[in-house]
Motif scaffolding. Sequence first.
Motif, mmCIF file in Angstrom:
data_model
loop_
_atom_site.group_PDB
_atom_site.id
_atom_site.type_symbol
_atom_site.label_atom_id
_atom_site.label_comp_id
_atom_site.label_asym_id
_atom_site.label_seq_id
_atom_site.Cartn_x
_atom_site.Cartn_y
_atom_site.Cartn_z
ATOM 1 N N SER A 306 0.629 -1.403 0.041
ATOM 2 C CA SER A 306 0.049 0.108 0.089
ATOM 3 C C SER A 306 0.829 0.945 0.053
ATOM 4 O O SER A 306 0.555 2.286 -0.695
ATOM 5 C CB SER A 306 -0.931 -0.049 1.389
ATOM 6 N N LEU A 307 1.854 1.251 0.623
ATOM 7 C CA LEU A 307 3.079 2.348 1.140
ATOM 8 C C LEU A 307 3.493 2.842 -0.527
ATOM 9 O O LEU A 307 3.732 3.732 -0.694
ATOM 10 C CB LEU A 307 3.828 2.354 1.899
ATOM 11 N N ASP A 308 3.816 1.730 -1.128
ATOM 12 C CA ASP A 308 4.168 1.710 -2.579
ATOM 13 C C ASP A 308 3.481 2.600 -3.488
ATOM 14 O O ASP A 308 3.878 3.049 -4.365
ATOM 15 C CB ASP A 308 4.758 0.345 -2.967
ATOM 16 N N ALA A 309 2.408 2.717 -3.083
ATOM 17 C CA ALA A 309 1.562 3.643 -4.010
ATOM 18 C C ALA A 309 2.021 4.977 -4.071
ATOM 19 O O ALA A 309 1.820 5.653 -5.145
ATOM 20 C CB ALA A 309 0.147 3.867 -3.484
ATOM 21 N N THR A 310 2.825 5.367 -3.149
ATOM 22 C CA THR A 310 3.471 6.897 -3.644
ATOM 23 C C THR A 310 4.518 6.740 -4.400
ATOM 24 O O THR A 310 4.849 8.186 -4.917
ATOM 25 C CB THR A 310 4.017 7.325 -1.923
ATOM 26 N N LYS A 311 5.022 5.720 -4.995
ATOM 27 C CA LYS A 311 5.916 5.642 -6.227
ATOM 28 C C LYS A 311 5.474 6.030 -7.467
ATOM 29 O O LYS A 311 6.173 6.456 -8.330
ATOM 30 C CB LYS A 311 6.456 4.325 -6.060
ATOM 31 N N LYS A 312 4.009 6.131 -7.636
ATOM 32 C CA LYS A 312 3.420 6.648 -8.820
ATOM 33 C C LYS A 312 2.091 7.015 -8.495
ATOM 34 O O LYS A 312 0.925 6.428 -8.614
ATOM 35 C CB LYS A 312 3.383 5.407 -9.608
ATOM 36 N N LEU A 313 1.926 8.464 -8.164
ATOM 37 C CA LEU A 313 0.677 9.131 -8.097
ATOM 38 C C LEU A 313 -0.039 9.782 -9.135
ATOM 39 O O LEU A 313 -0.955 10.234 -9.185
ATOM 40 C CB LEU A 313 1.136 10.102 -6.858
ATOM 41 N N GLN A 314 0.868 10.028 -10.002
ATOM 42 C CA GLN A 314 0.449 10.938 -11.235
ATOM 43 C C GLN A 314 -0.325 9.831 -12.163
ATOM 44 O O GLN A 314 -0.269 8.829 -12.237
ATOM 45 C CB GLN A 314 1.783 11.287 -12.096
ATOM 46 N N PHE A 315 -1.245 10.471 -12.832
ATOM 47 C CA PHE A 315 -2.102 9.838 -13.858
ATOM 48 C C PHE A 315 -2.282 10.705 -15.082
ATOM 49 O O PHE A 315 -2.382 11.947 -15.057
ATOM 50 C CB PHE A 315 -3.580 9.623 -13.324
ATOM 51 N N THR A 316 -2.316 10.043 -16.152
ATOM 52 C CA THR A 316 -2.522 10.849 -17.390
ATOM 53 C C THR A 316 -3.930 11.067 -17.771
ATOM 54 O O THR A 316 -4.936 10.374 -16.951
ATOM 55 C CB THR A 316 -1.912 9.893 -18.692
ATOM 56 N N ASP A 317 -4.274 11.982 -18.290
ATOM 57 C CA ASP A 317 -5.962 12.336 -18.578
ATOM 58 C C ASP A 317 -6.428 11.237 -19.225
ATOM 59 O O ASP A 317 -7.676 10.834 -18.884
ATOM 60 C CB ASP A 317 -6.004 13.655 -19.631
ATOM 61 N N ALA A 318 -5.758 10.424 -20.129
ATOM 62 C CA ALA A 318 -6.303 9.169 -20.694
ATOM 63 C C ALA A 318 -6.678 7.958 -19.601
ATOM 64 O O ALA A 318 -7.611 7.455 -19.523
ATOM 65 C CB ALA A 318 -5.185 8.500 -21.865
ATOM 66 N N GLU A 319 -5.905 8.006 -18.818
ATOM 67 C CA GLU A 319 -5.866 7.038 -17.660
ATOM 68 C C GLU A 319 -7.089 7.128 -16.755
ATOM 69 O O GLU A 319 -7.977 6.498 -16.589
ATOM 70 C CB GLU A 319 -4.621 6.730 -16.530
ATOM 71 N N LEU A 320 -7.138 8.412 -16.312
ATOM 72 C CA LEU A 320 -8.183 8.975 -15.400
ATOM 73 C C LEU A 320 -9.484 8.629 -16.097
ATOM 74 O O LEU A 320 -10.841 8.649 -15.710
ATOM 75 C CB LEU A 320 -8.165 10.452 -15.257
ATOM 76 N N HIS A 321 -9.656 8.980 -17.623
ATOM 77 C CA HIS A 321 -10.878 9.012 -18.305
ATOM 78 C C HIS A 321 -11.306 7.463 -18.318
ATOM 79 O O HIS A 321 -12.487 7.270 -18.352
ATOM 80 C CB HIS A 321 -10.686 9.449 -19.824
#
Length: 343
Positions: A306-321
């Motif tokens: 769970s803590l390793d989630a902070t290693k990749k916090l960014q999302f592209t607009d395409a991923e969020l969509h």
Amino acid sequence: MTYIPEEKRYDGALFNRCGRSGIVLPPISLGLWQNFGGVNVFETGRAVIRRAFDRGVTHFDLANNYGPPYGSAEENFGEILRKDFTGHRNELLISTKAGWDMWPGPYGLGGSRKYLLASLDESLARMGLEYVDIFYSHRPTADVPLEETMGALAQAVRQGKALYAGISSYSPERTREAARILKSEGVRLLIHQPSYSMLNRWVEKELLGTLDELGVGCIAFSPLAQGLLTDKYLKGVPESSRASAGVSFNKEFLSAENLRRVKALNEIAEGRGQSLAQMAIAWVLRDKRVTSALIGAHSVEQLDDSLDATKKLQFTDAELHEIDGYAEDGAIDLWKGAREEAA
């Protein structure tokens, strides 16, 4: 063996400002709702808390009735504090709550001054503390005047038994009124703790905007939807799961539609190089109005994932969509009734 915290625990550690206060929280905080009670293995919970601190987690969240049995999570946490953290209290931000049922009779639940302040005294005794950093009204209570509930929180702060006041599962309207009452008492509403996940998005409608306007922080509990947003249920219901035990988990959550969404979200997570749990936590934190995600953990391994989630916090607009196509209400909000009844 004597516990010696990791010397480099703050190297690279992230912290987020809690609203417009002087407090910062780690992006992921550890909650003791499950897995730390008297029915659990003490040394396992102790190892999880040690590991969390070693990885820069400074915030530990409890409530009077966490266990089971009620009170035992606070008792165990207090023992861990005495054994391992005697010299580190000032590095920790410890919260507890009262509102749900705790002891028999009419004064053992709700939002009355009598219940809240008596409960706080008991919580402090169980943990061996002079104060907690945050004391929450754990839920709104329809039959108790909000002035009385907020007055109790303000009294706890004035007495020095809590440094800050918080609320949990309040509607936007009641949150605004709670903040107003506390301000009239000379106390700031520091934080709101709502349920929030990809399958429970009620906070996005009005609450997050209200908190932003008021300058109140937000710590999202159940970002993994009681374990639904993990790989646990991708191949059925494990015998050791909360779903099989019927503990804080309704088997109706495992509807065909929810499982379809979970499997699709898991594929997106794999494409990002994350576990589903990691993506679910990162997704909650994508909104800068969310100060911290509150997680549980039954093992050091689960905590690390769970803590390793902070290693990749960014999302592209395409991923969020793409996520939005599956991140829809899954009828898993166990706290909706209490919130709407007292709205």
